[in-house]
Design an enzyme around this catalytic site. Structure first.
Site, PDB file in Angstrom:
ATOM      1  N   GLY A 164       0.824  -1.207   0.000  1.00  0.00           N
ATOM      2  CA  GLY A 164       0.000   0.000   0.000  1.00  0.00           C
ATOM      3  C   GLY A 164       0.852   1.249   0.000  1.00  0.00           C
ATOM      4  O   GLY A 164       0.531   2.241   0.655  1.00  0.00           O
ATOM      5  N   ALA A 165       1.938   1.222  -0.788  1.00  0.00           N
ATOM      6  CA  ALA A 165       2.962   2.265  -0.698  1.00  0.00           C
ATOM      7  C   ALA A 165       2.851   3.333  -1.768  1.00  0.00           C
ATOM      8  O   ALA A 165       3.761   4.143  -1.932  1.00  0.00           O
ATOM      9  CB  ALA A 165       4.354   1.633  -0.747  1.00  0.00           C
ATOM     10  N   ALA A 192     -11.523  -5.756  10.916  1.00  0.00           N
ATOM     11  CA  ALA A 192     -10.249  -6.100  10.281  1.00  0.00           C
ATOM     12  C   ALA A 192      -9.071  -5.564  11.078  1.00  0.00           C
ATOM     13  O   ALA A 192      -8.065  -6.263  11.288  1.00  0.00           O
ATOM     14  CB  ALA A 192     -10.214  -5.558   8.855  1.00  0.00           C
ATOM     15  N   LYS A 193      -9.179  -4.321  11.554  1.00  0.00           N
ATOM     16  CA  LYS A 193      -8.061  -3.712  12.272  1.00  0.00           C
ATOM     17  C   LYS A 193      -7.900  -4.299  13.677  1.00  0.00           C
ATOM     18  O   LYS A 193      -6.790  -4.368  14.201  1.00  0.00           O
ATOM     19  CB  LYS A 193      -8.243  -2.197  12.321  1.00  0.00           C
ATOM     20  CG  LYS A 193      -8.122  -1.530  10.957  1.00  0.00           C
ATOM     21  CD  LYS A 193      -6.800  -1.861  10.269  1.00  0.00           C
ATOM     22  CE  LYS A 193      -6.597  -1.081   8.990  1.00  0.00           C
ATOM     23  NZ  LYS A 193      -5.311  -1.384   8.327  1.00  0.00           N
ATOM     24  N   TYR A 204     -14.195  -2.417   8.742  1.00  0.00           N
ATOM     25  CA  TYR A 204     -12.848  -1.891   8.950  1.00  0.00           C
ATOM     26  C   TYR A 204     -12.392  -2.107  10.392  1.00  0.00           C
ATOM     27  O   TYR A 204     -11.252  -2.519  10.643  1.00  0.00           O
ATOM     28  CB  TYR A 204     -12.840  -0.405   8.597  1.00  0.00           C
ATOM     29  CG  TYR A 204     -11.487   0.221   8.481  1.00  0.00           C
ATOM     30  CD1 TYR A 204     -10.689  -0.007   7.366  1.00  0.00           C
ATOM     31  CD2 TYR A 204     -10.997   1.074   9.473  1.00  0.00           C
ATOM     32  CE1 TYR A 204      -9.443   0.595   7.246  1.00  0.00           C
ATOM     33  CE2 TYR A 204      -9.766   1.679   9.352  1.00  0.00           C
ATOM     34  CZ  TYR A 204      -8.982   1.442   8.243  1.00  0.00           C
ATOM     35  OH  TYR A 204      -7.743   2.042   8.128  1.00  0.00           O
ATOM     36  N   ALA A 205     -13.284  -1.850  11.342  1.00  0.00           N
ATOM     37  CA  ALA A 205     -12.952  -2.040  12.755  1.00  0.00           C
ATOM     38  C   ALA A 205     -12.632  -3.499  13.049  1.00  0.00           C
ATOM     39  O   ALA A 205     -11.663  -3.820  13.771  1.00  0.00           O
ATOM     40  CB  ALA A 205     -14.102  -1.565  13.636  1.00  0.00           C
ATOM     41  N   ASP A 208      -2.001  -7.808  -5.661  1.00  0.00           N
ATOM     42  CA  ASP A 208      -3.230  -7.811  -4.876  1.00  0.00           C
ATOM     43  C   ASP A 208      -2.944  -8.664  -3.641  1.00  0.00           C
ATOM     44  O   ASP A 208      -2.865  -9.894  -3.732  1.00  0.00           O
ATOM     45  CB  ASP A 208      -4.377  -8.401  -5.691  1.00  0.00           C
ATOM     46  CG  ASP A 208      -5.676  -8.502  -4.912  1.00  0.00           C
ATOM     47  OD1 ASP A 208      -5.693  -8.150  -3.720  1.00  0.00           O
ATOM     48  OD2 ASP A 208      -6.681  -8.953  -5.499  1.00  0.00           O
ATOM     49  N   VAL A 209      -2.781  -8.034  -2.489  1.00  0.00           N
ATOM     50  CA  VAL A 209      -2.361  -8.770  -1.298  1.00  0.00           C
ATOM     51  C   VAL A 209      -3.410  -9.767  -0.829  1.00  0.00           C
ATOM     52  O   VAL A 209      -3.106 -10.681  -0.056  1.00  0.00           O
ATOM     53  CB  VAL A 209      -1.982  -7.817  -0.148  1.00  0.00           C
ATOM     54  CG1 VAL A 209      -0.775  -6.962  -0.527  1.00  0.00           C
ATOM     55  CG2 VAL A 209      -3.160  -6.944   0.270  1.00  0.00           C
ATOM     56  N   SER A 239      -5.517   0.343  13.544  1.00  0.00           N
ATOM     57  CA  SER A 239      -6.176   1.642  13.536  1.00  0.00           C
ATOM     58  C   SER A 239      -6.860   1.871  14.866  1.00  0.00           C
ATOM     59  O   SER A 239      -7.238   0.922  15.556  1.00  0.00           O
ATOM     60  CB  SER A 239      -7.224   1.698  12.414  1.00  0.00           C
ATOM     61  OG  SER A 239      -8.040   2.852  12.529  1.00  0.00           O
TER      62      SER A 239
END
Length: 254
Positions: free
Chosen positions: A13-14, A159-160, A156-157, A65-66, A144
């Protein structure tokens, strides 16, 4: 400083934001950096900024694609062939697909878990083969503040938060091979992702950041470079006795 001279680092993701800042920081301190994003074209700008800085730094752009396990295996084979066996992995690739629970689609749930969490697993599993063999490695994954819960981010929560559990477990499993595994959990950082959030709620990026800063004890939002400096510390031998930890970098917010 030259904490990473002779080290090979993979940063996912760079192409922008925290990932780009981290790739630059590691290169500035001597690492040869594999700059990874969904496509090599997306990663080229960051790689060019590193190699064009007249510092002798080494960087190469890669597309991957990770969430694709086979593609990740091919990525690490290519990096090892091109640059050498990786010593450092920064799991930064991530996507948001925000919505309230009752509206969230299965596709948005699956995509966020696949990229943010399964992607980190895929990369760590591929990287550890090299790290275990050389009895040295540093894995730093981006969690996050949302891992603590955030309205409209059930996917998202989750996953993080998963990143934090994955980090603690990998630290236990890989520690005997001198591999440190840690996570960084940023709060509000001014990136393209938070700009998109601002647009979605009808605010300019500046208005959104100003409102967020009022709730942060340091009275400012984070910059990608703020997070990159902490990631670099955890990826260095200065943190050789730190493992299994998640460090919140959020300006003192609670």
């Amino acid at each position: 400083m030259s904490r990473f001279t002779g080290k090979i680092a993979v940063v996912t993701g760079a192409a922008q934001g925290i990932g780009a800042a981290t790739a630059r920081r590691l290169a500035e301190e001597g690492a040869a950096v594999a700059v990874v994003d969904l496509t090599a074209d997306r990663a080229k700008e960051t790689a060019a900024a590193i190699t064009g800085a007249d510092t002798g730094a080494t960087a190469r752009a890669y597309g991957c694609d990770v969430a694709d396990r086979d593609a990740v295996g091919e990525l690490f084979t290519s990096v090892a062939d091109d640059l050498g066996s990786p010593h450092i992995l920064i799991n930064n690739a991530g996507v948001p697909r925000d919505d309230l629970l009752f509206r969230m689609s299965a596709a948005d749930w699956d995509t966020v878990l696949a990229v943010n969490l399964t992607g980190a697993f895929n990369c760590a599993q591929a990287a550890q083969k090299y790290m275990v063999g050389q009895r040295y490695g540093k894995i730093v994954s981006l969690s996050s503040r949302s891992a603590l819960g955030n309205r409209g981010q059930a996917n998202y929560a989750a996953a993080k938060a998963g990143i934090q559990g994955l980090t603690a477990t990998l630290a236990i499993e890989l520690g005997p091979y001198n591999v440190n595994v840690n996570a960084v959990a940023p709060g509000y950082v001014a990136t393209a992702m938070t700009e998109a959030t601002a647009e979605r709620v009808g605010l300019s990026a500046e208005e959104h950041q100003s409102a967020a800063a009022e709730r942060i004890p340091l009275r400012r939002v984070g910059r990608p470079e703020d997070i990159a400096s902490v990631v670099a510390f955890l990826a260095s031998d200065d943190a050789s006795y730190v493992s299994g930890q998640t460090l919140y970098v959020n300006g003192g917010a609670r």
